[in-house]
Design a protein around this motif. Sequence first.
Motif, short mmCIF file in Angstrom:
data_model
loop_
_atom_site.label_atom_id
_atom_site.label_comp_id
_atom_site.label_asym_id
_atom_site.label_seq_id
_atom_site.Cartn_x
_atom_site.Cartn_y
_atom_site.Cartn_z
N UNK A 63 9.01 3.93 -1.94
CA UNK A 63 7.78 3.44 -2.54
C UNK A 63 7.73 1.94 -2.36
N UNK A 64 6.54 1.41 -2.23
CA UNK A 64 6.46 -0.04 -2.06
C UNK A 64 6.83 -0.74 -3.36
N UNK A 65 7.53 -1.81 -3.20
CA UNK A 65 7.91 -2.60 -4.38
C UNK A 65 6.73 -3.47 -4.78
N UNK A 66 6.77 -4.06 -5.96
CA UNK A 66 5.65 -4.92 -6.38
C UNK A 66 5.40 -6.05 -5.39
N UNK A 67 6.49 -6.56 -4.80
CA UNK A 67 6.31 -7.65 -3.83
C UNK A 67 5.53 -7.14 -2.63
N UNK A 68 5.95 -5.97 -2.21
CA UNK A 68 5.28 -5.37 -1.06
C UNK A 68 3.80 -5.18 -1.35
N UNK A 69 3.55 -4.78 -2.57
CA UNK A 69 2.15 -4.54 -2.97
C UNK A 69 1.36 -5.84 -2.91
N UNK A 70 1.99 -6.87 -3.33
CA UNK A 70 1.31 -8.15 -3.30
C UNK A 70 1.01 -8.54 -1.85
N UNK A 71 2.01 -8.35 -1.03
CA UNK A 71 1.83 -8.63 0.39
C UNK A 71 0.68 -7.81 0.95
N UNK A 72 0.71 -6.57 0.54
CA UNK A 72 -0.31 -5.63 1.02
C UNK A 72 -1.70 -6.11 0.64
N UNK A 73 -1.78 -6.60 -0.55
CA UNK A 73 -3.06 -7.08 -1.03
C UNK A 73 -3.57 -8.22 -0.15
N UNK A 74 -2.67 -9.13 0.10
CA UNK A 74 -3.01 -10.26 0.96
C UNK A 74 -3.44 -9.78 2.34
N UNK A 75 -2.64 -8.85 2.82
CA UNK A 75 -2.91 -8.30 4.13
C UNK A 75 -4.30 -7.65 4.16
N UNK A 76 -4.58 -6.96 3.11
CA UNK A 76 -5.89 -6.31 2.99
C UNK A 76 -7.01 -7.32 3.08
N UNK A 77 -6.81 -8.40 2.37
CA UNK A 77 -7.85 -9.42 2.36
C UNK A 77 -8.07 -9.95 3.77
N UNK A 78 -6.96 -10.25 4.41
CA UNK A 78 -7.04 -10.78 5.76
C UNK A 78 -7.71 -9.78 6.69
N UNK A 79 -7.32 -8.56 6.50
CA UNK A 79 -7.87 -7.49 7.33
C UNK A 79 -9.38 -7.37 7.14
N UNK A 80 -9.77 -7.45 5.90
CA UNK A 80 -11.20 -7.32 5.60
C UNK A 80 -11.98 -8.42 6.30
N UNK A 81 -11.40 -9.58 6.24
CA UNK A 81 -12.06 -10.72 6.84
C UNK A 81 -12.16 -10.51 8.35
N UNK A 82 -11.05 -10.12 8.91
CA UNK A 82 -11.01 -9.90 10.35
C UNK A 82 -12.05 -8.87 10.77
N UNK A 83 -12.16 -7.85 9.99
CA UNK A 83 -13.10 -6.79 10.35
C UNK A 83 -14.54 -7.23 10.20
#
Lengths: 511, 458
Positions: A63-83
């Motif tokens: 399972x993703x750790x809280x840190x991973x989740x935070x990273x994921x969130x950031x990644x999501x944001x970046x991804x959204x922007x890119x898209x």
Amino acid sequence: MLPTDCAQRLLSILNRAQEDCTEQKKQLEEHLSISRTLIGKWKINVPGNPKQEASNENEHGDEPSPEECRDLELLNKALAKALRIRESILATGSKVQGDAKGIEKGVDKKPAPRNSAGHQKSTCKERTPKSITATSTSKTSEPIKKNSCYLLKAPYRTDPERKRTRGVATSRLPSKGSKSVGRGAVKASVPHKTQVSNSADKLDLEQGCNGPEVMDSPVVESVREDSKVTKKLLKGPEKNLDHPAEEGLAESQTTQRNSKENAMPPSHIFTLKEQGVTLRLPLSYRTAYVKNASLWEKSYIYQKNRAESAPGMQFIQRIQATFDSVMPAVSPAMLEEEVTCLTNGYTFMHQKLEAEQFVEEDTDVLSWEDEYSRLLTLEGLQNVVSHCLLKLQELLKAAEVHMKMDYGDCSKISTLADCAVFSEPKCRVVGSMTSPLLFYSSVQELKEMAALKLRMQVLHQQLAIQKVLASELLPLLDSEYVQPLFYRAIYTLLCEAGEQFPVLIRDDLSD
Amino acid sequence: MSRAVNGRLKEAIASLCRVLSGLGINPETFRQAKFNRPEATAEFWKLLYGLLKKVCGARTSDLNDENIDAQIRFVKSVLWYYGYGILDFYHLPYDGSQGSRELLLAFSWLLHTQHVLEKLLEANKIRVGDEISVCMCDTIKTVRCKSKEETALPFSQRGETDIRYLQWLNGKLRFCWRTLHTAKLEEVAVLHKIHLYTRGCHIDPNINHLSVTETDLLRQPENCNKLVKLLESENSRLKAYLEWKRVESVYWQWMESVLDCKLEEARSLQLQNSRNENNTLQIAEFCRGNVHTIGEVEKLNNNLVRLHDELEEIVSCKKVLWNEKVKAREKELLNMREFCATVMKIEQEVKKKTEDLKYHCTHIKTEMHGSYRLVFKDDKAGFTKSVNRQSSVDVIKATEVLSELRRKEVKLEKEFKKLQKECRKKLDEIAESMDGVICIPPIKKEIHIEKSGKGNLT
């Protein structure tokens, strides 16, 4: 101007009819909106898979750790922007149209697997609350909230096999024919195991899943790694239909297999018109349905064989022997039934007589045979009427007994409907335990049926209103001087159902 | 009672309770009721109220009283309506404190004579198909309900009402009917599409396609579990019912012993106080009576008497004419034997017709009633063949329903026209008496507007 009490009664019946009509319309609209949605485009998703996905994570302990989740969130944001950027480019460039469509699809679909999130005890759900809320809002208005749909889910694993299918899927516009659908199924069923953490790929992957879902039962099987199963799938829904048991078996096998692999819950845009025939009811429902039908049938057979010698007859006879003599011999229920029956009989005989008289006017010269036959018929009619009258006398006696037991209390109650608890006719089929079918062969038949039923309902209402209107309005015209305007309004209401007006001409010769 | 019988009785009562599940009755309560224990009373009243409300639910829409007194009144009135004749039952106190044995007896009587179990199952039936009712019972109900509320809710309209307001309301109502008509047509059109598009998707070969509920199940699979659970609970109730049917005889034997208990007790009581003073029944305290029927009986009686007199006149008049005719023709008739034979033949024919008529007037016609699942069957598919004959599925065709509906519609239309005609006659008379005004009635329409509008189906 109308007298207050009379106006009150009239307005109340009209308003009531109006309310009734509006109420019906509201119900109808609700029902209609469901049907309309079904006819339109909808998304299909697989509820089984997200669960497996969730349990998978637990099993493997990755399972993703809280840190991973935070990273994921950031990644999501970046991804959204890119898209967002990518989209704006695509919108201008028309030659990459196919790709854009694919993205759009991916976007639309994404919330769908989340729809079924309610099923799971997903840990991922708790850990990435942001993405959940985002998707749940996008559920209601998918295309507008595109950005939020690009969120990654916690177990960001993708499989290269699927990725390869993308080529096929994107080159195709949203599947039109079953042929291309079938093709999609093969591709998607290819096993996929490798994990890739590339998020962009994942989007494409989802799109690749479009194909198989059309083919598959939306709720049942989703991903099949076995080529045997794939073959079966290819054979199409007919096969499934013919061998529901086999399918069920295959299904359970697949479920087992599925639990070992990480399946993306695929979904796609679906129209009933194009892909309706591929739908399969969920197994749990089918099982319950079949069982239910057979149980009803068995119960129905018990009903049919219900004989007078049924067990319990002796008890009933004994208990009825202890019934008190004060009680009237005819129960209100029986009385009601008999009266309805005789009333129907009266209407029928009345019509008969009218018909006879009509014939008489029609032809002056009749053969003696005809004339004799008609004389006898009338005599017969007379006999039946006397018979009915005799029977009615008994009923009248019974009704009087009932009245006496009321101590005349009922006569105090003003309206009939208010008085009798059981004044409404009951539908006689209640308790018959059948599950009857009505076969129709064209939409015209269905429409005519609906129209006729409504027409009759309207007529019933019109009759009720007409009676009240006549009883309230006619006495108002008994006065010395009748205002022409008033007269005309009443005429329209009472004689023309409010559809046409009479013409009143002032004819004052004295002037 | 032997142990085996006891065991079977327990089984029977348990399955009965399972059928009645949801109404909160406990097998133990039955045993307590046999011995007239007061603690069983409340549960039995609750059971009877719940059961009867469900079974007669449609007819008593205004009943949602939580108060025990009102519930007891309701149960008593229903039993009175069906003709339950034990006075002790009606004398039970309204606080629901005693009389569990009486209640058990009443319940068992209902169970057997009114088939309440079957009615309950039917009323609770889970309907997954697109159903249509083939009778008009439901719509007549709404009309009547309306007039019931009419008196209950006083219309608070201040000031005077112009008749034009009435006309406006009437017009509004007609408009509402029309929009309802359009919506109904759309509904069936969409329904048909769903049937058409999902052909071959259903497990039942008789049905073949999905219903709206079933299709929606696929669109929103999260509802599936809910529905499956409902179906499963119905299945268990049905199973319990079948079980009950298998073992019910032991229950009825036991009920006889309950009745014996009661009779014995009554005998000993009667010895103590020589005469039961309570043998009158004032139904007014629980039942709001049946003026409705007595009014109808009287009206019907008047109508029949009138018809009878009319017929008498016509027949006697005809007889005279006939006799004269026969006398005149007597010479022409050559063959007396031939004449007699013809007469006999006619008499027999008419006799048969009259018998039919008599039957018709004294028996309730078996009309179509209830809800049917709508199933689309292409004519080309030859749907008589496709029906699974060995099953007991009751099937009717839309054409049959349509002709029945048309017949009823014509009848109603006639009735309505008749009422209008009566009013027109009266109004014409009034118009003649009006000074200085001539009334020109509107031109008679050949086709009814509503009908032409609604008949337009293509």
